[in-house]
Design a protein around this motif. Structure first.
Motif, short mmCIF file in Angstrom:
data_model
loop_
_atom_site.label_atom_id
_atom_site.label_comp_id
_atom_site.label_asym_id
_atom_site.label_seq_id
_atom_site.Cartn_x
_atom_site.Cartn_y
_atom_site.Cartn_z
N GLU A 123 -4.59 38.22 3.44
CA GLU A 123 -4.95 37.04 2.64
C GLU A 123 -3.74 36.51 1.91
O GLU A 123 -2.71 37.17 1.79
N ALA A 124 -3.91 35.30 1.39
CA ALA A 124 -2.90 34.68 0.52
C ALA A 124 -3.62 34.00 -0.62
O ALA A 124 -4.69 33.42 -0.43
N GLY A 125 -3.03 34.10 -1.80
CA GLY A 125 -3.61 33.42 -2.97
C GLY A 125 -4.44 34.29 -3.87
O GLY A 125 -5.06 33.81 -4.81
N ARG A 126 -4.42 35.59 -3.64
CA ARG A 126 -5.22 36.49 -4.49
C ARG A 126 -4.76 36.42 -5.95
O ARG A 126 -5.58 36.42 -6.87
N GLY A 127 -3.46 36.34 -6.19
CA GLY A 127 -2.96 36.35 -7.55
C GLY A 127 -2.83 34.99 -8.19
O GLY A 127 -2.37 34.89 -9.32
N LEU B 168 9.36 37.98 12.70
CA LEU B 168 8.10 38.38 12.08
C LEU B 168 8.32 39.43 11.00
O LEU B 168 9.00 40.43 11.20
N ALA B 169 7.74 39.19 9.83
CA ALA B 169 7.82 40.10 8.68
C ALA B 169 6.73 39.71 7.70
O ALA B 169 6.03 38.70 7.89
N ASP B 170 6.57 40.50 6.68
CA ASP B 170 5.70 40.15 5.57
C ASP B 170 6.05 38.74 5.10
O ASP B 170 7.22 38.43 4.85
N SER B 171 5.05 37.87 4.99
CA SER B 171 5.31 36.46 4.66
C SER B 171 6.06 36.31 3.34
O SER B 171 6.83 35.37 3.16
N LYS B 172 5.87 37.25 2.41
CA LYS B 172 6.54 37.16 1.11
C LYS B 172 8.04 37.43 1.22
O LYS B 172 8.79 37.11 0.30
N LEU B 173 8.48 38.03 2.32
CA LEU B 173 9.89 38.33 2.51
C LEU B 173 10.62 37.24 3.27
O LEU B 173 11.84 37.32 3.44
N LEU B 174 9.89 36.23 3.74
CA LEU B 174 10.48 35.16 4.53
C LEU B 174 10.72 33.91 3.68
O LEU B 174 9.97 33.64 2.75
N LYS C 157 -0.49 32.48 4.52
CA LYS C 157 0.46 31.94 3.54
C LYS C 157 0.85 30.50 3.86
O LYS C 157 0.84 29.63 2.98
N VAL C 158 1.18 30.22 5.12
CA VAL C 158 1.59 28.86 5.49
C VAL C 158 0.42 27.90 5.33
O VAL C 158 0.58 26.78 4.82
#
Length: 276
Positions: free
Chosen positions: A35-39, A63-69, A160-161
């Protein structure tokens, strides 16, 4: 009676090691969900699911964790996931639904719905952080799964996107909050705008900082949306969410029409003070 052979996860396999190990055990269709947007204290919660092909066809270089891109890298990886995935899906939960049902309940429901929307039935499911019940397949909740399993990382990029695009759209509809920059997370700039303008219809009124800015005081996480706040986005308000489906994927908006009783949510309180 002989014990079944152990599943060996080879470290050199990197992000693909866990999926490859499951595929060696006969689980060919391994789905990941995230998911994205939990926080965030504004905007929708977005969940995604994806099944990548076996072997090199499913390997995506960045490809990686979206937060690292970086944002540009996320867009490139998003396009690659959409092009290469056997099937993918995205589910959007509006802020009003998060207020009505609670963050954790919506989080699990969104991942469950995203997995159920896949065109192919998963044979095994990997979820990021939280176990999801009610699935018609065995599964495993993986701590920091978006850094451990490729299919979960792919789902994290899809979510995320998609959410970032929605927040850019919300920035044009609700100017002044800076949604296009901070994407609804609690930053100093967002807090300043919230204090100056008050919450808009896309804020989550079950969050303490939003409830306080609305004049309802420092209420606990279950504080309710004021009567004068829009109870639910109008149908045309969610139309941009439906613009990105492709042949093998789906994008859906949760309606939330079935009334449900309030559910206590322990996770909300910890997330409200989070800064991104």
């Amino acid at each position: 009676m002989l014990a079944p052979p152990r599943t060996v996860v080879r470290r050199e396999g990197g992000l693909y090691a866990l999926e490859r190990a499951l595929q060696r055990r006969g689980f060919r269709l391994v789905a990941g969900a995230d998911e994205a947007g939990r926080g965030a204290c504004a905007g929708p919660l977005v969940a995604a699911a994806a099944i990548l092909p076996e072997g090199r066809r499913g390997e995506i270089e960045e490809l990686a964790d979206s937060k690292l891109l970086t944002p540009a890298a996320r867009e490139r990886v998003y396009d690659e996931v959409v092009a290469r995935a056997l099937t993918w899906s995205v589910v959007v939960i509006p802020a009003t639904e998060v207020d009505a049902r609670g963050l954790h309940v919506c989080n699990l429901a969104a991942m469950r719905r995203a997995l159920a929307s896949l065109a192919a039935r998963p044979e095994y499911v990997l979820t990021d952080g939280f176990p999801v019940d009610g699935l018609d397949a065995p599964g495993l909740a993986v701590w920091k799964g978006d850094r451990v399993a490729a299919c979960v990382a792919a789902a994290s990029v899809l979510a995320k996107v998609t959410r970032d695009r929605l927040m850019v759209d919300l920035d044009t509809r609700f100017p002044g909050y800076g949604f296009a920059v901070h994407k609804g997370y609690i930053t100093d700039e967002h807090s300043t705008a919230l204090a100056r303008l008050g919450p808009c219809a896309e804020h989550r009124f079950s969050y303490v900082n939003v409830a306080a800015a609305s004049g309802r005081g420092n209420r606990p996480p279950r504080a309710r949306r004021p009567r004068d706040a829009a109870p639910r986005p109008a149908p045309d308000a969610v139309e941009p969410m439906m613009l990105w489906p492709v042949a093998e994927g789906t994008v859906g908006v949760a309606s939330g029409d079935q009334p449900r009783p309030p559910v206590p949510v322990g996770e909300d309180e910890a997330m409200e003070g989070e800064k991104r």
